[in-house]
Structures are given as structure tokens and as C-alpha cells.
Design an enzyme around this catalytic site. Structure first.
Site, PDB file in Angstrom:
ATOM      1  N   LYS A  41       0.215  69.612   5.986  1.00  0.00           N
ATOM      2  CA  LYS A  41       0.072  69.239   5.032  1.00  0.00           C
ATOM      3  C   LYS A  41       0.332  67.736   4.397  1.00  0.00           C
ATOM      4  O   LYS A  41       1.144  68.033   4.465  1.00  0.00           O
ATOM      5  CB  LYS A  41      -0.264  70.337   3.436  1.00  0.00           C
ATOM      6  CG  LYS A  41      -1.089  71.579   3.894  1.00  0.00           C
ATOM      7  CD  LYS A  41      -2.423  71.205   4.327  1.00  0.00           C
ATOM      8  CE  LYS A  41      -3.499  72.847   3.949  1.00  0.00           C
ATOM      9  NZ  LYS A  41      -2.661  73.427   5.754  1.00  0.00           N
ATOM     10  N   ASP A  42      -0.558  66.834   3.895  1.00  0.00           N
ATOM     11  CA  ASP A  42      -0.596  65.543   3.375  1.00  0.00           C
ATOM     12  C   ASP A  42       0.283  65.708   2.950  1.00  0.00           C
ATOM     13  O   ASP A  42       0.846  67.091   1.330  1.00  0.00           O
ATOM     14  CB  ASP A  42      -1.507  65.005   3.501  1.00  0.00           C
ATOM     15  CG  ASP A  42      -2.746  64.595   4.630  1.00  0.00           C
ATOM     16  OD1 ASP A  42      -2.003  65.186   6.202  1.00  0.00           O
ATOM     17  OD2 ASP A  42      -3.378  64.106   4.293  1.00  0.00           O
ATOM     18  N   LYS A  43       1.383  64.560   2.455  1.00  0.00           N
ATOM     19  CA  LYS A  43       2.530  64.199   1.626  1.00  0.00           C
ATOM     20  C   LYS A  43       1.761  63.940   0.482  1.00  0.00           C
ATOM     21  O   LYS A  43       1.412  64.221  -0.572  1.00  0.00           O
ATOM     22  CB  LYS A  43       3.336  62.898   1.616  1.00  0.00           C
ATOM     23  CG  LYS A  43       3.928  63.374   0.329  1.00  0.00           C
ATOM     24  CD  LYS A  43       5.654  61.805   1.138  1.00  0.00           C
ATOM     25  CE  LYS A  43       6.104  61.475   0.031  1.00  0.00           C
ATOM     26  NZ  LYS A  43       7.424  61.025  -0.060  1.00  0.00           N
TER      27      LYS A  43
END
Length: 374
Positions: free
Chosen positions: A81-83
Site C-alpha cells: 500500500k502507498d505511503k
């Protein structure tokens, strides 16, 4: 910021850019992972649902490892998942460490739930992701354009490009991947981390996929805009009959005889033989086009579809044995779409669900018709 050297694919829609402000923060960008199946409630593994804020999945695993004593390699996850933003996902770990998490506390992450399960989570073990995106500084006239663009994509689908995340902060991951394929080194040195090598090579495969899909979007758009005579001049590699088959299709994304199709939203690949029948199934969203991820094990296309692929993927042919290859949905669809506009705050909010492997940022750029981080 996305680097300008990264290949910029064609948009499918043709509206002018929409003015709206987007910031990928935990209030305005929320991702929730949708598991592939219900967890059994028994077994030697523990599935925890975590909510994290402005942390990568790897940073979250490090925090969980430090607190619980579980080694990083013992964790499992379905996807990275994106930061930036608020993200919710599922993580597996050995159940014997469950009591070690009793007092877990972290300023950027919390555990929402836990359930026993029979097996470790593996990459790809998810159905998809649901997204909430809020745009700001949206005038009423722009809100109307947003509504129309979202409605159009909801109706016709979208080009399932790989997002900027795949290509690195400086947009050079694909070039690095090609360098590794050529001589096994990067900047004259061997990479010690095999996973990094795999990631960079996958970025190269992803850029080729994007180039091919952009060509298919171009063909689909030109087929609608130009006459048969004009198309024959543009696409000299296609016969008059093949161009007629494209021209006769009413939907935006045109199917091509011999290309690889796949059952949607999941299922086996096969070649397009009975074009009229497959177009009908495509329009019913029972099947979709599957683009090439270059490699030796990828399902092969035929005829005109192969000619178009060969034009894009020819440079990768000499490295085919070094890549496993596969197929990826080229054309996908939004699910559970909703949107709203708050004129007083000038906020436009949207919700939608995507199949696994699809990028919300790709959909957002198609909607806005501009680089969202420019």
C-alpha cells in the site's frame, strides 16, 4: 513528484483538463483492502487488520516486528500500500505471537481486528481495494465536469495502466530494469538484493505494457475519428477487412482478432477468434482484453494483435528467457461508484472500488486529464 522522462500514456477520454487540487494525505486519500475470502477463524496463522497513516507496508511490518518479535519474513500480506494517505490492509503472522500484540501502540498505526486463519497471506490474495478521494478548490463548473468524467468512465471502463509508483521517484526504474537485463549489473555493479532486481525488471515490463496499451487506446480513438481510407494510410500493417472489423465496433476500446482475452473479473486466458461473439461478451463485461507482461511464459497472441505487440515488445524479445511473463487486464471497470460536491467548501469527493493491481491515481489522472502531482 513524477519525473517527466517517464512515458506518458494516452488518455481514453477527450475532455479538457479539470481544475482541482489533490493532495495525497490521510484526510483526502483513503484506501481499504478487500480480502479475497473470509478468514476461517482457526489455524496457526493470525490475520490482523491494520490501519496506517503515512507509512509504507514495509515500515508497518518493521514496527510490528520490533514490538512482537516476529521476524519480517514470517509476515504475509496480499499487496503493498502507498505511503501517503490512510490505508487499511490485512497482515498475517504466526498465531503463537498473538499475545505479544496485546498492548501494541504506535503513533501512525493501529490494529483494528484479528482473526485466526489456516494459511499465510500471499501477494495477490485480495479481491481489490476501495478508495475515497477528496479534491479541493473545485468551482461549480469544474464539479459538473468531474461528474461527467466519472460517469463516462463508470459507463465505458478505463485503460488499466501501471501508475507512477511503479517507475520510481525519478522515473528511472524501467531504464534500470533494462540495464539489469542487458548485462546483469546496474551502474556497473551487481545488485545484492534479488527482490530489488525483480522490482526494477518488473518496472521495465510495466513500461512496455503501458506503451502497448497507449497504442491500443490510440487505435481505438483513431478508429472512431477517421475514415477507413485514412486508417489504411495510418495503419499500413492492417488489412482492409481488419480495419472494417475495428470500425464496426461501437464501444470505445476496440477488440482485435487474435488478441489475448480473459474472463472478467478473473479467469483463464484465450485467443479472440469469434470477434463478434467476443465483442458482445466484452460489452457485457464478461471478458476483457489482456495486455502482455513480457516473458517466456506469457500466453501468446496471434495475427494482427501479435503484429501490434511485436512493434512495442521487440526490444524485449532477446531478454524473454530472463522474465517469466504473464497477462494483465488492459481494460477494467470501476465498481461501487459514488460522488458528491460541497459547494460551500469547494470539495468534491468520490468513492470507487478497483480490482487488485489497478491504480486509483491512474483513474484520477484520466478524470482530471493532467498529472496530479504537477
Amino acid at each position: 513528484m513524477q519525473n517527466n522522462t517517464t512515458f506518458k500514456p494516452l488518455y481514453a477520454l477527450t475532455h479538457t483538463p479539470i481544475n482541482a487540487y489533490f493532495s495525497k494525505n490521510s484526510d483526502d486519500f483513503v484506501v481499504r483492502e478487500i480480502p479475497l475470502y473470509e478468514f476461517s477463524g482457526e489455524g496457526e496463522h493470525l490475520i490482523i487488520q491494520i490501519q496506517k497513516k503515512d507509512m509504507t507496508t514495509q515500515e508497518a511490518l518493521k514496527a510490528l516486528s520490533d514490538f512482537s518479535g516476529v521476524k519480517i519474513r514470517e509476515f504475509g500480506y496480499a499487496g503493498l500500500k502507498d505511503k501517503q494517505g490512510m490505508t487499511t490492509q490485512f497482515i498475517s503472522m504466526p498465531r503463537k505471537f498473538e499475545s505479544n500484540l496485546a498492548n501494541f501502540s504506535h503513533e501512525k498505526m493501529k490494529i483494528l481486528s484479528a482473526a485466526a486463519h489456516n494459511n499465510k497471506l500471499r501477494v495477490g490474495h485480495l479481491k481489490g481495494n476501495s478508495f475515497f478521494i477528496r479534491l479541493k478548490k473545485v468551482l461549480p463548473s469544474e464539479a459538473a465536469k468531474l461528474e461527467q468524467a466519472i460517469s463516462n468512465i463508470d459507463k465505458m471502463g478505463y485503460a488499466n495502466y501501471f501508475g507512477y509508483q511503479r517507475f520510481g521517484k525519478f522515473g528511472d526504474n524501467a531504464a534500470s530494469g533494462l540495464e539489469l537485463l542487458k548485462d546483469g549489473t546496474l551502474n556497473g555493479k551487481k545488485l545484492k538484493n534479488p527482490k530489488m532486481s525483480e522490482f526494477l525488471i518488473s518496472a521495465y515490463q510495466s513500461e512496455l505494457f503501458n506503451r502497448w496499451l497507449s497504442k491500443r487506446v490510440e487505435i481505438s480513438r483513431f478508429t472512431s475519428e477517421f475514415s477507413l481510407k485514412e486508417l489504411a494510410e495510418i495503419y499500413k500493417f492492417a488489412s482492409e477487412q481488419e480495419l472494417k472489423e475495428l470500425k464496426n465496433q461501437k464501444q470505445f476500446f476496440k477488440l482485435i482478432r487474435g488478441e489475448v482475452l480473459g474472463h472478467y473479473p478473473f479467469g483463464k486466458c484465450f485467443n479472440c477468434e469469434d470477434l463478434d461473439a467476443e465483442v458482445a461478451r466484452f460489452n457485457a463485461r464478461d471478458i476483457t482484453s489482456c495486455g502482455l507482461i513480457a516473458g517466456s511464459r506469457a500466453y501468446k497472441s496471434e495475427g494482427l494483435a501479435k503484429k501490434i505487440e511485436d512493434e512495442i515488445f521487440s526490444e524485449a524479445s532477446e531478454f524473454e528467457a530472463k522474465m517469466s511473463g504473464s497477462r494483465r487486464f488492459a481494460w477494467s471497470y470501476l465498481e461501487d461508484v459514488s460522488f458528491s460536491y460541497n459547494a460551500e467548501k469547494a470539495h468534491f469527493s468520490m468513492n470507487f472500488t478497483l480490482q487488485k493491481g489497478s491504480y486509483a491515481t491512474v483513474v484520477l489522472e484520466e478524470i482530471l486529464h493532467k498529472d496530479i502531482f504537477e
